[in-house]
Motif scaffolding. Structure first.
Motif, short mmCIF file in Angstrom:
data_model
loop_
_atom_site.label_atom_id
_atom_site.label_comp_id
_atom_site.label_asym_id
_atom_site.label_seq_id
_atom_site.Cartn_x
_atom_site.Cartn_y
_atom_site.Cartn_z
N ARG A 3 3.82 -5.37 -1.20
CA ARG A 3 3.75 -3.98 -0.73
C ARG A 3 3.09 -3.10 -1.78
NH1 ARG A 3 4.27 -0.10 2.56
NH2 ARG A 3 5.65 1.65 2.30
N ASN A 4 3.42 -3.26 -3.07
CA ASN A 4 2.80 -2.47 -4.13
C ASN A 4 1.30 -2.72 -4.21
OD1 ASN A 4 5.14 -1.22 -4.86
ND2 ASN A 4 5.64 -2.64 -6.50
N GLN A 5 0.88 -3.96 -4.03
CA GLN A 5 -0.55 -4.25 -4.06
C GLN A 5 -1.26 -3.56 -2.89
OE1 GLN A 5 -0.67 -8.50 -4.02
NE2 GLN A 5 -0.51 -8.65 -6.23
N LEU A 6 -0.63 -3.55 -1.73
CA LEU A 6 -1.24 -2.91 -0.58
C LEU A 6 -1.33 -1.40 -0.76
CD1 LEU A 6 0.38 -4.91 2.35
CD2 LEU A 6 -1.95 -5.11 1.46
N LEU A 7 -0.38 -0.80 -1.46
CA LEU A 7 -0.44 0.63 -1.71
C LEU A 7 -1.60 1.00 -2.62
CD1 LEU A 7 3.34 1.51 -2.18
CD2 LEU A 7 1.88 2.06 -0.23
N TRP A 8 -1.90 0.16 -3.59
CA TRP A 8 -2.98 0.46 -4.53
C TRP A 8 -4.34 0.14 -3.94
CZ3 TRP A 8 -2.83 3.36 -8.66
CH2 TRP A 8 -1.58 3.62 -9.22
N LYS A 9 -4.43 -0.95 -3.21
CA LYS A 9 -5.70 -1.37 -2.64
C LYS A 9 -5.83 -0.86 -1.22
CE LYS A 9 -8.66 -5.39 -2.40
NZ LYS A 9 -8.76 -6.82 -2.38
#
Length: 186
Positions: A3-9
């Motif tokens: 989820r954190n990766q999706l928020l940044w990318k």
């Protein structure tokens, strides 16, 4: 973690946090640089701002140039959200063209500003943090020619940015689609 990766990318539905930060920080910086440039051309030698404002303007401009290069690399890496289904073919083409025009005018303004400052053949001190080597071209009157380009393209860029903002507002308030929300919603 995912989820954190999706928020940044960026995702297919919206821009990620880093793309949003880069976009809005660039927009704010361009507005501040335009306003300071508009103001500083009328400063006279006796003004306390005569040396300080051009130094800040040049320093922020150099930083924005590096920042914009990073932004393009990030854009290539992160991709862009998919087109919104309700957009017409003309709107999709206009959007792509406007983004291209905004980047071209931004780079033109930044490089021409750098060439204005470089004309005196002195290193450009960026907030006294580091120096940037000037580029002196074999063009007669480099400062004057670069100054004209800088002036007129800056006004063109601001005009295109306003059109870009108006288009986003049109999509939000009239079309009621997610165009603007993709760049504002967290």
């Amino acid at each position: 973690m995912i989820r954190n990766q999706l928020l940044w990318k960026n995702s297919p539905q919206q821009y990620g946090l880093l793309s949003k930060l880069l976009h809005w920080l660039s927009a704010l910086t361009v507005i501040v640089l335009f306003a300071s440039g508009y103001w500083m051309v009328d400063l006279d030698y006796s003004s306390q701002w005569y040396q300080l404002v051009p130094h800040w303007h040049e320093s922020v401009g150099i930083l924005l140039l590096g920042f914009t290069l990073f932004r393009l690399v990030w854009r290539r890496f992160a991709g862009s959200p998919s087109d919104i289904e309700t957009h017409t073919a003309i709107e999709k083409k206009a959007s792509t063209s406007m983004i291209f025009i905004l980047y071209v005018t931004l780079f033109t303004v930044l490089v021409s500003g750098f060439l204005i400052t470089s004309a005196n053949e002195k290193a450009i001190a960026v907030f006294d943090w580091f120096n940037v080597t000037p580029i002196v071209l074999t063009i007669k009157n480099q400062e004057d020619i670069s100054g004209l380009v800088h002036y007129y393209v800056a006004y063109a860029m601001i005009t295109f940015a306003l059109l870009h903002a108006l288009a986003a507002l049109k999509h939000h308030f009239i079309d009621k689609d997610n165009t603007l929300k993709r760049m504002t919603k967290t």
